[in-house]
Design a protein around this motif. Sequence first.
Motif, PDB file in Angstrom:
ATOM      1  N   THR A  80     -10.558   3.788  -4.126  1.00  0.00           N
ATOM      2  CA  THR A  80     -10.088   4.958  -4.877  1.00  0.00           C
ATOM      3  C   THR A  80      -8.638   4.845  -5.321  1.00  0.00           C
ATOM      4  OG1 THR A  80      -9.441   6.118  -2.857  1.00  0.00           O
ATOM      5  CG2 THR A  80     -11.686   6.467  -3.649  1.00  0.00           C
ATOM      6  N   LYS A  81      -8.015   3.684  -5.083  1.00  0.00           N
ATOM      7  CA  LYS A  81      -6.601   3.540  -5.449  1.00  0.00           C
ATOM      8  C   LYS A  81      -6.274   2.082  -5.698  1.00  0.00           C
ATOM      9  CE  LYS A  81      -5.548   4.013  -0.519  1.00  0.00           C
ATOM     10  NZ  LYS A  81      -6.832   4.635  -0.174  1.00  0.00           N
ATOM     11  N   ALA A  82      -5.249   1.862  -6.519  1.00  0.00           N
ATOM     12  CA  ALA A  82      -4.776   0.512  -6.789  1.00  0.00           C
ATOM     13  C   ALA A  82      -4.123  -0.061  -5.539  1.00  0.00           C
ATOM     14  CB  ALA A  82      -3.774   0.524  -7.942  1.00  0.00           C
ATOM     15  N   LYS A  83      -4.138  -1.374  -5.438  1.00  0.00           N
ATOM     16  CA  LYS A  83      -3.571  -2.053  -4.267  1.00  0.00           C
ATOM     17  C   LYS A  83      -2.126  -1.636  -3.977  1.00  0.00           C
ATOM     18  CE  LYS A  83      -2.499  -6.787  -2.724  1.00  0.00           C
ATOM     19  NZ  LYS A  83      -2.575  -8.217  -3.111  1.00  0.00           N
ATOM     20  N   PRO A  84      -1.242  -1.512  -4.982  1.00  0.00           N
ATOM     21  CA  PRO A  84       0.134  -1.095  -4.667  1.00  0.00           C
ATOM     22  C   PRO A  84       0.229   0.312  -4.081  1.00  0.00           C
ATOM     23  CG  PRO A  84       0.050  -2.162  -6.806  1.00  0.00           C
ATOM     24  CD  PRO A  84      -1.365  -1.918  -6.401  1.00  0.00           C
ATOM     25  N   GLY A  85      -0.836   1.114  -4.219  1.00  0.00           N
ATOM     26  CA  GLY A  85      -0.838   2.467  -3.678  1.00  0.00           C
ATOM     27  C   GLY A  85      -1.385   2.578  -2.269  1.00  0.00           C
ATOM     28  N   VAL A  86      -1.787   1.463  -1.662  1.00  0.00           N
ATOM     29  CA  VAL A  86      -2.312   1.485  -0.297  1.00  0.00           C
ATOM     30  C   VAL A  86      -1.170   1.742   0.682  1.00  0.00           C
ATOM     31  CG1 VAL A  86      -3.407   0.065   1.498  1.00  0.00           C
ATOM     32  CG2 VAL A  86      -4.239  -0.037  -0.861  1.00  0.00           C
ATOM     33  N   SER A  87      -1.441   2.554   1.696  1.00  0.00           N
ATOM     34  CA  SER A  87      -0.428   2.857   2.713  1.00  0.00           C
ATOM     35  C   SER A  87      -0.044   1.606   3.486  1.00  0.00           C
ATOM     36  CB  SER A  87      -0.964   3.907   3.694  1.00  0.00           C
ATOM     37  OG  SER A  87      -1.201   5.133   3.039  1.00  0.00           O
ATOM     38  N   PHE A  88       1.202   1.591   3.965  1.00  0.00           N
ATOM     39  CA  PHE A  88       1.680   0.457   4.753  1.00  0.00           C
ATOM     40  C   PHE A  88       2.771   0.927   5.703  1.00  0.00           C
ATOM     41  CE2 PHE A  88       4.419  -3.086   5.769  1.00  0.00           C
ATOM     42  CZ  PHE A  88       3.514  -4.077   6.107  1.00  0.00           C
ATOM     43  N   GLY A  89       2.714   0.459   6.945  1.00  0.00           N
ATOM     44  CA  GLY A  89       3.773   0.764   7.900  1.00  0.00           C
ATOM     45  C   GLY A  89       3.880   2.228   8.249  1.00  0.00           C
ATOM     46  N   GLY A  90       2.767   2.949   8.202  1.00  0.00           N
ATOM     47  CA  GLY A  90       2.763   4.363   8.545  1.00  0.00           C
ATOM     48  C   GLY A  90       3.035   5.247   7.357  1.00  0.00           C
ATOM     49  N   LYS A  91       4.300   5.454   7.002  1.00  0.00           N
ATOM     50  CA  LYS A  91       4.668   6.443   5.988  1.00  0.00           C
ATOM     51  C   LYS A  91       4.830   5.860   4.588  1.00  0.00           C
ATOM     52  CE  LYS A  91       8.975   7.875   5.919  1.00  0.00           C
ATOM     53  NZ  LYS A  91      10.251   8.491   6.358  1.00  0.00           N
ATOM     54  N   TYR A  92       4.814   4.535   4.446  1.00  0.00           N
ATOM     55  CA  TYR A  92       5.113   3.913   3.156  1.00  0.00           C
ATOM     56  C   TYR A  92       3.843   3.549   2.397  1.00  0.00           C
ATOM     57  CZ  TYR A  92       9.569   3.347   5.582  1.00  0.00           C
ATOM     58  OH  TYR A  92      10.712   3.580   6.286  1.00  0.00           O
ATOM     59  N   ARG A  93       4.042   3.155   1.139  1.00  0.00           N
ATOM     60  CA  ARG A  93       2.999   2.506   0.354  1.00  0.00           C
ATOM     61  C   ARG A  93       3.539   1.161  -0.104  1.00  0.00           C
ATOM     62  NH1 ARG A  93      -1.238   6.207  -1.160  1.00  0.00           N
ATOM     63  NH2 ARG A  93      -0.671   8.318  -0.494  1.00  0.00           N
ATOM     64  N   ARG A 111      -9.999  -7.830  -2.635  1.00  0.00           N
ATOM     65  CA  ARG A 111     -10.168  -8.429  -1.305  1.00  0.00           C
ATOM     66  C   ARG A 111      -9.778  -7.459  -0.185  1.00  0.00           C
ATOM     67  NH1 ARG A 111      -6.684 -13.638  -1.354  1.00  0.00           N
ATOM     68  NH2 ARG A 111      -5.331 -12.215  -2.506  1.00  0.00           N
ATOM     69  N   LEU A 112      -9.251  -6.285  -0.538  1.00  0.00           N
ATOM     70  CA  LEU A 112      -8.994  -5.248   0.458  1.00  0.00           C
ATOM     71  C   LEU A 112     -10.178  -4.307   0.626  1.00  0.00           C
ATOM     72  CD1 LEU A 112      -5.244  -4.335  -0.177  1.00  0.00           C
ATOM     73  CD2 LEU A 112      -6.211  -5.563   1.767  1.00  0.00           C
ATOM     74  N   GLY A 113     -11.285  -4.611  -0.063  1.00  0.00           N
ATOM     75  CA  GLY A 113     -12.525  -3.869   0.156  1.00  0.00           C
ATOM     76  C   GLY A 113     -12.394  -2.385  -0.100  1.00  0.00           C
ATOM     77  N   VAL A 114     -12.904  -1.558   0.839  1.00  0.00           N
ATOM     78  CA  VAL A 114     -12.933  -0.111   0.626  1.00  0.00           C
ATOM     79  C   VAL A 114     -11.556   0.523   0.611  1.00  0.00           C
ATOM     80  CG1 VAL A 114     -15.256   0.214   1.550  1.00  0.00           C
ATOM     81  CG2 VAL A 114     -13.302   0.324   3.093  1.00  0.00           C
ATOM     82  N   LEU A 115     -10.522  -0.198   1.071  1.00  0.00           N
ATOM     83  CA  LEU A 115      -9.174   0.373   1.034  1.00  0.00           C
ATOM     84  C   LEU A 115      -8.687   0.599  -0.390  1.00  0.00           C
ATOM     85  CD1 LEU A 115      -7.366  -1.684   3.843  1.00  0.00           C
ATOM     86  CD2 LEU A 115      -8.519   0.538   4.031  1.00  0.00           C
ATOM     87  N   THR A 116      -9.273  -0.129  -1.360  1.00  0.00           N
ATOM     88  CA  THR A 116      -8.889   0.064  -2.764  1.00  0.00           C
ATOM     89  C   THR A 116     -10.035   0.645  -3.586  1.00  0.00           C
ATOM     90  OG1 THR A 116      -9.411  -2.270  -3.191  1.00  0.00           O
ATOM     91  CG2 THR A 116      -7.117  -1.720  -2.744  1.00  0.00           C
TER      92      THR A 116
END
Length: 428
Positions: free
Chosen positions: A20-33, A13-18
């Motif tokens: 090339t990567k698993a959902k837990p590997g998506v960036s969040f809050g700038g510097k985090y995943r 449901r995160l579309g193109v954001l996932t």
Amino acid sequence: MIAMLLAGGQGSRLGVLTATKAKPGVSFGGKYRIIDFPMSNCVNSGVDTVGVLTQYQPLQLNQHIGIGIPWDLDRRSGGVTILSPHLKSDQGEWFTGTANAIYQNISFIEKHNPEYVLILGGDHIYKMDYSAMLDFHKVNNADVTIAALQVPWEEAPRFGLMNIYDDQHIYEFEEKPPNPKSNMANMGIYIFRWDILRDALERDNKIHPDSDFGMHVLPMLLSDGARMFAYPFNDYWRDVGTIESYWEANMDLIKTVPDFNLYEEFNKIYTESDHQPPIFTGPGAIVQGAILSEGCEVLGHVAGSVLGPGVIVEEGASVKDSIIMEDCYIGKNAILERCIVDAGCTVGDGVVIGCHGGGNVPNKLRPKIYDTGITVLGENTVVPDGMRIGQNCVIYGETYPADYADGFLTSGESIIREHKSSEGGIEA
């Protein structure tokens, strides 16, 4: 107690954001995943043995975790271990359910011989002291303890719910009931006595090859008469499983009094960092209510937005209510509103995104994913100079002026291109 962190989900449901990567590997809050949050919770709670179960597109996630240095989990005994599906006898076997994934790694747990096992999802934003949950588990002499979040009654039918007595003893589970008796939602965070969990996994695997905790294991244990308790959690928790919820959770970070505080001296969130240079804002730059990560260069206007490491915003450019991930370039006089731009993108000079044409029309290709006015650029996308792009659009890959009718991409339209990744493979 050791932790088993389920981090193999695709997050479709995160579309193109996932893509090339698993959902837990998506960036969040700038510097985090996203995975940094449960990993940091483990360290802050004194849990120093963590197995991370990966499956879908694990490369970036594996590289991010490495040997666990940012979380002080690089140790000979315990520490962090990546657990991927592997060859067993004559063929490999994928994880086919949350409980099945743990079942396939019984030998890893046995090696550490724990008294208790903590099961976590790798895709939620929250801070929790798991040691307090373990104390609750011990005081109640529980076989299983489940973290529970009180959700609004109108949203309760969307969740797996637990019906409980006044002492938090669970007597019934309901999966997304139309007329719920309770609004105590299962957060997918469990503490088991290891002997109870191992027996349940072995029994259920004989019945359900796709063994799942919520659907199979927990109801089975309840019917067996196991002592099961709900541990009430009353702090910030977000499932960032949709484009809108992901965007909203990032926006929560930049309020005057943030709903979720990244700046506490205690309960810090740790992450892998490659020591970027300091932030630079030019003489004409305007920054209002934004998070800027290391290495950002802002010469234009940034408001209500979250910028990852190494983002460049050129002179005259305006970024508003948007998430720009690491190493993106926003060209001169470009205007971005209510956008999510994945890592490594290039937005050309004079490009306008999120402000053009057609209103809030759902995306034609994926109307259930892109339907809240947010336009998304996938990883390493290139948008040429001067293009005008509407709302609920999706662009992925290197695009050219000929891809845009008269320089426009109206709301709800998509441009999806294949391009070579940094590893040299072809990604769609």
